[in-house]
Design an enzyme around this catalytic site. Structure first.
Site, PDB file in Angstrom:
ATOM      1  N   GLU A 328       0.167   3.706   9.980  1.00 40.23           N
ATOM      2  CA  GLU A 328       1.450   3.757   9.364  1.00 40.23           C
ATOM      3  C   GLU A 328       1.899   4.990   8.512  1.00 40.23           C
ATOM      4  O   GLU A 328       2.345   5.051   7.645  1.00 40.23           O
ATOM      5  CB  GLU A 328       1.515   2.649   8.165  1.00 40.23           C
TER       6      GLU A 328
HETATM    7  C1  TNX Z   1      -0.358  -3.398   7.190  1.00 39.28           C
HETATM    8  S1  TNX Z   1      -2.639  -3.022   8.943  1.00 39.28           S
HETATM    9  C2  TNX Z   1      -1.012  -2.351   6.645  1.00 39.28           C
HETATM   10  C3  TNX Z   1      -1.648  -2.293   5.409  1.00 39.28           C
HETATM   11  C4  TNX Z   1      -0.934  -3.724   4.582  1.00 39.28           C
HETATM   12  C5  TNX Z   1      -0.900  -4.944   5.287  1.00 39.28           C
HETATM   13  C6  TNX Z   1      -0.339  -6.119   4.850  1.00 39.28           C
HETATM   14  C7  TNX Z   1      -2.663  -1.625   8.614  1.00 39.28           C
HETATM   15  C8  TNX Z   1      -3.234  -0.839   9.310  1.00 39.28           C
HETATM   16  N1  TNX Z   1      -2.071  -1.419   7.306  1.00 39.28           N
HETATM   17  O1  TNX Z   1      -1.179  -1.230   4.809  1.00 39.28           O
HETATM   18  O2  TNX Z   1      -1.808  -3.769   3.509  1.00 39.28           O
HETATM   19  O3  TNX Z   1      -0.220  -4.496   6.674  1.00 39.28           O
HETATM   20  O4  TNX Z   1      -0.737  -7.319   5.604  1.00 39.28           O
END
Ligand code: TNX
Length: 516
Positions: A328
């Site tokens: 992300e």
């Molecule tokens: C996505 S999955 C994220 C996290 C959040 C999560 C909540 C991923 C690699 N990153 O930063 O905590 O969703 O479900």
């Protein structure tokens, strides 16, 4: 004291006695089926009637510390001395090493004159003991003597894992969990042969691991109020972390540390504004947004920081993997992301670790010796397939199957819903080998169920979201595909419920499961 064969056969036929008499609750009588184990065993050949009964004469034979672990499991509820000896005796439970059972496999043979547990490695003995524990009546979980027939069902189990890696993750960054809570969780996951615990140690809200070269990370990023919504705070000292690594290793669990970068770094930047491109400290953030922070990928200081963190983490981590996040990164320019990974992936190897990251790191041509944690949902992920073709390996954590922070359904408390509701059947109903097209079986190291902690604070919150779903993921990771069977799984899970009740675990009583 030996029970004649006929009597044992009769006991087998008796229904579970639950009525109470004036002498107190009647003991549990019916032996448990050899095939009732969670996760399902690879092969079981029952020998009905050839059961072993643990009595006050029983000894444990073995020279591994696993023999001590077995004694510690069996002594409280049976009230028997169960001395440990290194010489074979009659009426014993023997633990022995021999070649041929693989890194984690074991053979458990139960006859009326004794039990033999064979394994090549300590891990195999540990796994065999988890199986043996489940073959005894639920009362074995009690911490003081109980009246029960301590019968182990006769037959042979040959067992070994489908995948070398069965993992779960705790997110200490969004809400900190104490070493005690983590140890309790390790005890609970190890019962199901989960052998990796990934700790998400940093994020926008907080920084949860001591780094000597950059002390303000935890002074500022671990301060009170750094949990989501301003809750909690805290961090692991190096001593805490090392103790957790040791505690986990005793239970065949490898700790994997994660520092998430180049995104998810707001807490680090509030402590060290020089890690931003404009040098201005951002405000602390305890909301749940993601994707807004990034290290300044063009500045040298960023790489000094990253190298110090990787070096110190590698020093205190005996396991092979070091997780560098990488997910992300919406605030990092794409070219900058690739430049960052080109420098950082080799740094992990420089300190002797295998680079591990969320599947986005697969976009980097430098990720060929890395492990990618696939957390997507869609079936077609070209950059993942390309990285795997070039040598990267995969851990499967599809969000719509394995994310333990997703709600079970619309009614249960806690959890998010962006990847959908995940009831037990959804967590169970998939196959890592066929999830993504074009991925050779040998490139899949295993499965992991992450538990993000935006919505959870207490130990109860953790256990409610993890159990029973995590057991479904444990079975997908451990058991051969040929044993995959929802009807069997739900009935074995239902029969396990009373053990959690006895343990005081607040699990989700899923309406899909026939709880005993
Ligand atoms: C996505 S999955 C994220 C996290 C959040 C999560 C909540 C991923 C690699 N990153 O930063 O905590 O969703 O479900």
């Amino acid at each position: 004291m030996r029970v004649p064969r006929l009597a044992v056969a009769l006991v087998v036929a008796l229904p579970l006695v639950t009525a109470t008499t004036s002498a107190g609750p009647a003991p549990e009588r019916m032996p448990i089926a050899l095939t009732s184990v969670l996760p399902a065993v690879a092969e079981a050949v029952p020998a009905p009637g050839d059961d072993f009964r643990i009595t006050s004469d029983t000894t444990i034979v073995g020279d591994d510390d696993i023999a001590d672990q077995l004694a510690a499991i069996l002594r409280p509820a049976t009230g028997f001395a169960l001395p440990i000896s290194t010489r074979p005796t009659e009426d014993s439970i023997r633990l022995r090493r021999e070649p041929g059972h693989g890194a984690e496999g074991y053979r458990l043979t139960v006859h009326r004159d004794g039990v033999e547990l064979l394994a090549t490695e300590r891990a195999g003995l540990f796994n065999g003991v988890q199986t043996l524990r489940q073959l005894l009546p639920t009362a074995i979980e009690a911490d003081s003597p109980r009246r029960a027939e301590w019968i182990v069902p006769g037959g042979t189990i040959n067992d070994r894992p489908r995948y070398a890696y069965r993992g779960t993750m705790l997110d200490l960054a969004r809400h900190f969990h104490t070493p005690d809570e983590i140890r309790t969780h390790i005890d609970r996951i190890a019962r199901f042969k989960i052998n990796h615990l990934h700790l998400h140690l940093s994020d926008d809200q907080g920084w949860r691991i001591q780094i000597d070269a950059w002390p303000r990370l935890t002074e500022v990023g671990g301060a009170p109020g750094t949990g989501v919504g301003g809750a909690g705070g805290g961090f692991l000292t190096k001593a805490d972390y090392r103790e957790l690594v040791r505690y986990a290793a005793d239970r065949n669990v490898t700790i994997i540390p994660e520092i998430d970068m180049p995104g998810h770094v707001n807490a680090a930047q509030t402590a060290y504004p020089e890690l931003t491109c404009d040098g201005v400290a951002p405000r602390p953030r305890t909301d749940m947004r993601v994707g807004y922070s990034t290290l300044c990928v063009r500045e040298e200081i960023t790489y000094r920081f990253v190298e110090d963190v990787i070096r110190e983490l590698a020093e205190m981590t005996p396991g092979p993997y070091l997780h560098i996040g990488g997910d992300e990164t919406f605030a990092t320019p794409h070219g900058g992301y690739l430049a960052f990974q080109r420098r950082v992936l080799p740094l992990v190897e420089k300190y002797g670790k295998i680079p591990y990251g969320w599947h986005e790191i697969g976009q980097s041509p430098a990720a060929t010796r890395s492990v990618l944690q696939f957390w997507g949902r869609e079936r077609n992920h070209p950059s993942v397939a390309t990285a795997v073709a070039a040598g990267a390996r995969l851990i499967m954590s599809p969000a719509n199957r394995t994310y333990l922070d997703m709600e079970y359904d619309l009614l249960t408390p806690g959890g998010l819903d962006w990847a959908g509701a995940i009831e037990v059947s959804t967590a169970y109903g998939w196959d890592p080998a066929t999830l993504l097209p074009g991925i050779p079986a040998a490139s899949i190291l295993g499965v992991e169920a992450p538990l993000w902690s935006e919505t959870l604070r207490t130990e109860d919150d953790i256990e409610f979201l993890a159990f029973p779903r995590l057991v479904a993921i444990a079975e997908i990771g451990w058991s051969p595909r040929a044993t995959h069977d929802w009807a069997s799984f739900r009935s074995r899970l239902g029969a396990y419920g009373p053990r959690w009740v006895r343990d005081g675990l607040r699990f989700h009583r899923s309406p899909e499961i026939p709880w005993s």
